[in-house]
Design a protein around this motif. Structure first.
Motif, short mmCIF file in Angstrom:
data_model
loop_
_atom_site.label_atom_id
_atom_site.label_comp_id
_atom_site.label_asym_id
_atom_site.label_seq_id
_atom_site.Cartn_x
_atom_site.Cartn_y
_atom_site.Cartn_z
N ARG A 95 60.59 56.01 24.31
CA ARG A 95 59.74 57.14 23.90
C ARG A 95 59.12 56.91 22.54
N GLN A 96 59.69 56.02 21.75
CA GLN A 96 59.18 55.74 20.40
C GLN A 96 58.20 54.58 20.44
N ARG A 97 57.17 54.66 19.57
CA ARG A 97 56.19 53.61 19.46
C ARG A 97 56.35 52.89 18.13
N LEU A 98 56.50 51.58 18.19
CA LEU A 98 56.64 50.78 16.98
C LEU A 98 55.25 50.34 16.51
N LEU A 99 54.94 50.63 15.28
CA LEU A 99 53.62 50.33 14.71
C LEU A 99 53.70 49.08 13.84
N SER A 100 52.67 48.28 13.87
CA SER A 100 52.58 47.12 12.98
C SER A 100 51.11 46.77 12.77
N LEU A 101 50.83 46.06 11.69
CA LEU A 101 49.46 45.66 11.40
C LEU A 101 49.03 44.52 12.31
N THR A 102 47.79 44.54 12.74
CA THR A 102 47.20 43.40 13.43
C THR A 102 46.82 42.35 12.38
N THR A 108 42.91 43.05 5.90
CA THR A 108 42.33 44.22 5.22
C THR A 108 43.23 44.68 4.09
N PHE A 109 44.54 44.78 4.37
CA PHE A 109 45.47 45.18 3.33
C PHE A 109 45.50 44.17 2.19
N GLU A 110 45.54 42.88 2.53
CA GLU A 110 45.61 41.85 1.49
C GLU A 110 44.40 41.91 0.55
#
Length: 312
Positions: A95-102, A108-110
């Motif tokens: 039921r939980q969704r694990l999020l991570s950066l593509t 973009t973050f860097e």
């Protein structure tokens, strides 16, 4: 009936509010696009949190940042539309969704992180070294007095190399291996040659350096260099003693594997020494296998060189 507030308390409240107004203006928090980007300050902060975690849930992010779940949900939806994040079902709880950066999200973050560092550098550059130290100490005092004692600390994040990083890599390899294994300056010279060759021959599509950073300090590194068209070489893995036990070495090796697959390599090789037990354990856990050994005398000691390999 409300108790009267003393004049001292009133003046202190006014001083804190005045500082808040000053600092939000100083760091550009009131600008429509933070760091001259299409993102708000809150959105950049969410990206920062995601970059510092291998995976996270929306519930975890909302709790860590103190954000309204609905507001965070809309932010994450915008990130998905921009292809900055991906999500998958949790193996423990579907039921939980694990999020991570593509990969795009991480780049973009860097870029945003580099801009933020540059802005702070420019701000501090107006001050003398003594005043810079005073400002930093004052900030630490505020953080220490007002921060929650049990607030979880984000351990580290990974970024590409920047000017100055290669000098640190050479210096820390020389210092740490001298302290921990008694190796002489021959090893530092070898590291310097490897680092110089990496920069001189760098192909960003097939080669990369990662620097692990924690609370503004470099705490680890690894390089992935081309050995042939089909083979990459993992080099110069290092984790500072103060940051060991956080999984940084494992994460650095995993990043090499991920990047090597994307670049089309079929295998990764590495050269190490039998006495480096912690590093050998990381390689073995990551699926590398020892393929050859050779005794030699280097860096002032009799050693056994090892070649490890992993098929992708």
């Amino acid at each position: 009936m409300t108790e009267p507030v003393s004049q001292t308390t009133t003046s202190r409240v006014a001083a804190v509010r005045r500082f808040n107004r000053f600092y939000t203006r100083q760091i550009g928090a009131l600008r429509e696009g933070h760091l001259s980007s299409p993102f708000s300050l809150t959105e950049v902060r969410v990206l920062y949190e995601l970059a510092h975690r291998e995976t996270s849930t929306a519930t975890d992010l909302a709790a860590a940042l103190g954000l309204d779940p609905g507001y965070l949900s809309r932010t994450l939806q915008r990130f998905r539309q921009r292809r900055l994040i991906t999500q998958k079902a949790s193996p423990e709880d579907g039921r939980q969704r694990l999020l991570s950066l593509t990969a795009l999200g991480r780049r973009t973050f860097e870029d945003l992180d580099a801009r933020a560092s540059q802005e702070i550098q420019q701000m501090l550059a107006r001050l003398s070294m003594t005043d810079q130290q005073r400002v930093v100490e004052a900030m630490r005092t505020i953080e220490g007095r007002l921060g929650e004692r049990d607030e979880p600390k984000v351990p580290y994040f990974l970024r590409p190399h920047r000017p100055g990083d290669l000098g640190w890599v050479v210096q820390r390899h020389g210092e740490l291996y001298a302290e921990e294994y008694g190796w002489n300056e021959e090893f530092e010279a070898l590291v310097a040659r490897i680092a110089a060759q990496f920069i001189e021959r760098l192909d960003p599509r097939r080669e990369r350096c990662w620097i692990a950073e924690r609370e503004g300090e470099r705490v680890g590194c690894v390089f992935l260099a081309a050995k042939s068209k089909t083979a990459a070489q993992l080099r110069l893995l290092l984790v500072e003693p103060s940051a060991r036990g956080l999984g940084i070495g494992k994460r650095l090796v995993e990043e090499c594997d991920r990047f090597a697959r994307q670049a089309g390599y079929r295998k990764i090789t590495l050269w190490t020494q039998s006495v480096l037990g912690a590093a050998r354990h990381i390689y073995e856990q990551a699926g590398y296998r020892l393929v050859s050994e050779k005794p030699h005398h280097s860096f002032g000691h009799d050693l056994v060189a090892e070649v490890w390999e992993k098929r992708l």
